[in-house]
Design a protein around this motif. Structure first.
Motif, PDB file in Angstrom:
ATOM      1  N   ARG A  39      29.367  45.518  77.963  1.00 36.76           N
ATOM      2  CA  ARG A  39      30.132  46.747  78.178  1.00 36.76           C
ATOM      3  C   ARG A  39      31.036  46.660  79.402  1.00 36.76           C
ATOM      4  O   ARG A  39      31.721  47.617  79.739  1.00 36.76           O
ATOM      5  CB  ARG A  39      29.178  47.943  78.345  1.00 36.76           C
ATOM      6  CG  ARG A  39      28.445  48.332  77.068  1.00 36.76           C
ATOM      7  CD  ARG A  39      27.329  49.312  77.346  1.00 36.76           C
ATOM      8  NE  ARG A  39      26.686  49.775  76.129  1.00 36.76           N
ATOM      9  CZ  ARG A  39      26.826  51.004  75.617  1.00 36.76           C
ATOM     10  NH1 ARG A  39      27.584  51.886  76.228  1.00 36.76           N
ATOM     11  NH2 ARG A  39      26.197  51.338  74.513  1.00 36.76           N
ATOM     12  N   LEU A 159      26.371  48.690  68.358  1.00 32.76           N
ATOM     13  CA  LEU A 159      27.651  49.213  67.880  1.00 32.76           C
ATOM     14  C   LEU A 159      28.472  49.827  69.011  1.00 32.76           C
ATOM     15  O   LEU A 159      29.674  49.584  69.123  1.00 32.76           O
ATOM     16  CB  LEU A 159      27.408  50.248  66.781  1.00 32.76           C
ATOM     17  CG  LEU A 159      28.650  50.774  66.048  1.00 32.76           C
ATOM     18  CD1 LEU A 159      29.414  49.633  65.411  1.00 32.76           C
ATOM     19  CD2 LEU A 159      28.227  51.796  64.995  1.00 32.76           C
ATOM     20  N   THR A 160      27.834  50.612  69.857  1.00 36.95           N
ATOM     21  CA  THR A 160      28.557  51.259  70.955  1.00 36.95           C
ATOM     22  C   THR A 160      28.972  50.265  72.042  1.00 36.95           C
ATOM     23  O   THR A 160      29.898  50.534  72.807  1.00 36.95           O
ATOM     24  CB  THR A 160      27.700  52.363  71.595  1.00 36.95           C
ATOM     25  OG1 THR A 160      26.431  51.819  72.011  1.00 36.95           O
ATOM     26  CG2 THR A 160      27.463  53.498  70.623  1.00 36.95           C
ATOM     27  N   SER A 161      28.312  49.121  72.092  1.00 39.24           N
ATOM     28  CA  SER A 161      28.666  48.107  73.089  1.00 39.24           C
ATOM     29  C   SER A 161      29.896  47.318  72.655  1.00 39.24           C
ATOM     30  O   SER A 161      30.759  46.998  73.471  1.00 39.24           O
ATOM     31  CB  SER A 161      27.496  47.137  73.316  1.00 39.24           C
ATOM     32  OG  SER A 161      26.390  47.798  73.884  1.00 39.24           O
ATOM     33  N   PHE A 162      29.994  47.014  71.352  1.00 33.51           N
ATOM     34  CA  PHE A 162      31.090  46.189  70.863  1.00 33.51           C
ATOM     35  C   PHE A 162      32.320  47.002  70.470  1.00 33.51           C
ATOM     36  O   PHE A 162      33.448  46.571  70.709  1.00 33.51           O
ATOM     37  CB  PHE A 162      30.621  45.349  69.665  1.00 33.51           C
ATOM     38  CG  PHE A 162      29.857  44.120  70.059  1.00 33.51           C
ATOM     39  CD1 PHE A 162      30.504  43.006  70.547  1.00 33.51           C
ATOM     40  CD2 PHE A 162      28.475  44.091  69.950  1.00 33.51           C
ATOM     41  CE1 PHE A 162      29.796  41.865  70.908  1.00 33.51           C
ATOM     42  CE2 PHE A 162      27.758  42.963  70.313  1.00 33.51           C
ATOM     43  CZ  PHE A 162      28.427  41.838  70.792  1.00 33.51           C
ATOM     44  N   ASP A 163      32.096  48.148  69.857  1.00 29.76           N
ATOM     45  CA  ASP A 163      33.240  48.945  69.387  1.00 29.76           C
ATOM     46  C   ASP A 163      32.885  50.431  69.420  1.00 29.76           C
ATOM     47  O   ASP A 163      32.489  51.006  68.405  1.00 29.76           O
ATOM     48  CB  ASP A 163      33.621  48.516  67.967  1.00 29.76           C
ATOM     49  CG  ASP A 163      35.009  49.004  67.577  1.00 29.76           C
ATOM     50  OD1 ASP A 163      35.461  50.015  68.147  1.00 29.76           O
ATOM     51  OD2 ASP A 163      35.642  48.376  66.710  1.00 29.76           O
ATOM     52  N   PRO A 164      33.060  51.082  70.585  1.00 25.88           N
ATOM     53  CA  PRO A 164      32.717  52.510  70.698  1.00 25.88           C
ATOM     54  C   PRO A 164      33.556  53.402  69.798  1.00 25.88           C
ATOM     55  O   PRO A 164      33.077  54.444  69.335  1.00 25.88           O
ATOM     56  CB  PRO A 164      32.959  52.810  72.184  1.00 25.88           C
ATOM     57  CG  PRO A 164      33.847  51.713  72.676  1.00 25.88           C
ATOM     58  CD  PRO A 164      33.499  50.508  71.857  1.00 25.88           C
ATOM     59  N   ASN A 165      34.804  53.015  69.539  1.00 22.48           N
ATOM     60  CA  ASN A 165      35.662  53.833  68.659  1.00 22.48           C
ATOM     61  C   ASN A 165      35.136  53.840  67.234  1.00 22.48           C
ATOM     62  O   ASN A 165      35.131  54.870  66.551  1.00 22.48           O
ATOM     63  CB  ASN A 165      37.094  53.311  68.697  1.00 22.48           C
ATOM     64  CG  ASN A 165      37.754  53.542  70.044  1.00 22.48           C
ATOM     65  OD1 ASN A 165      37.492  54.536  70.711  1.00 22.48           O
ATOM     66  ND2 ASN A 165      38.608  52.618  70.459  1.00 22.48           N
ATOM     67  N   MET A 166      34.726  52.667  66.751  1.00 21.42           N
ATOM     68  CA  MET A 166      34.138  52.597  65.413  1.00 21.42           C
ATOM     69  C   MET A 166      32.830  53.373  65.373  1.00 21.42           C
ATOM     70  O   MET A 166      32.528  54.041  64.374  1.00 21.42           O
ATOM     71  CB  MET A 166      33.888  51.142  65.012  1.00 21.42           C
ATOM     72  CG  MET A 166      33.286  50.973  63.618  1.00 21.42           C
ATOM     73  SD  MET A 166      32.976  49.250  63.181  1.00 21.42           S
ATOM     74  CE  MET A 166      34.672  48.650  63.072  1.00 21.42           C
TER      75      MET A 166
END
Length: 280
Positions: A39, A159-166
């Motif tokens: 992050r 998921l929130t670490s790699f792509d928070p928008n997704m």
């Protein structure tokens, strides 16, 4: 030296406590550290590890366990940093700098008020050889809870670490998991005080995870490798510190750093990168 260390483990309870505590801290710091570096929150780890100092001092003043005050101030610092970053034009690194320096200054003042410099010196620089049974078991329990939480919430944290928008698009509460990670980071930072102290906590959070990152692209494999490296560094660092009568917390950190430097030179990712640079 090895035989002396092994004999010490057999004969001395304080060394047994030190080995168990340092190993457990190495494992849990390695696990949480993976999410921190993915992050880009290394500075946050540094800030929280220092922000807990006022809580430790207040705990000594009130004669309560330092875990209580440290965790409260660590969480408070993370909330302040996140609130400033999300509700102003000030960037996160600036918010971290302001909060970090303010809490550290407050901690220094409270150290004088507490009038317990010897114990607080150990909090700053660590003294794993002085760990008592209660602290050892508290560290084990807290670390087990942290790892259990990571296992339960692994997918949303991934998921929130790699792509928070997704993650937001899928309806994942990104802010909630951010605060969850901050809480885990705070708990680990407080637990690691006994082994490496607040000054060196960030190294145990970041270095094993950064080393593991050089060897794998899978987060699950990275976590396992980082935990192993954290435990290995703690054991070797304890052996060196005990054998040569030098600061154990520092030897643990330097051992971890040495492993990173070797990995930086020989890891597949770095070799591939150097080949690309040479071709260019």
């Amino acid at each position: 030296m090895i035989s002396n260390f092994i004999n010490g483990l057999v004969d001395y309870e304080f060394l047994q406590n030190a080995l168990v505590t340092a190993t457990v801290i190495g494992i849990v710091a390695g696990v949480v550290g993976c999410f921190i570096i993915l992050r880009g929150m290394s500075l946050m780890g540094d800030a929280i590890s220092h922000a807990v100092l006022p809580g430790v001092a207040i705990s000594y003043i009130l004669s309560i366990n330092f875990f209580v005050g440290a965790i409260v101030f660590g969480l408070f610092a993370s909330i302040i940093i996140t609130f400033i970053s999300n509700n102003s034009k000030i960037k996160s690194d600036t918010a971290i700098g302001i909060t970090f320096s303010s809490f550290l200054a407050l901690g220094v003042i409270l150290i004088g008020v507490a009038n317990s410099s010897t114990d607080l010196f150990h909090i700053l620089f660590g003294n794993v050889l002085a760990v008592q049974d209660f602290d050892k078991w508290l560290t084990i329990i807290v670390s087990a809870i942290v790892i259990l939480v990571v296992v339960i919430f692994f997918k949303p944290l991934l998921l929130t670490s790699f792509d928070p928008n997704m993650a937001k698009a899928f309806g994942v509460k990104v802010n909630a998991y951010h605060y969850l990670l901050m809480a885990l980071l705070t708990v680990v930072a407080v637990s690691a005080m006994q082994s490496v102290g607040t000054i060196l906590i960030v190294a145990m959070l970041i270095t094993p995870a950064a080393t593991a990152y050089l060897y794998t692209k899978s987060l699950s494999k990275m976590i396992v490798l980082s935990a192993f490296l954290g435990a290995f560094s703690s054991i070797i660092g304890l052996f060196i510190g005990y054998s040569f009568n030098i600061a154990v917390g520092s030897t643990i950190v330097l051992t971890s750093t040495s492993i990173f430097l070797i990995s930086f030179l020989v890891s597949p990712k770095q070799i591939h990168l150097r080949k690309k640079v040479l071709k260019a």
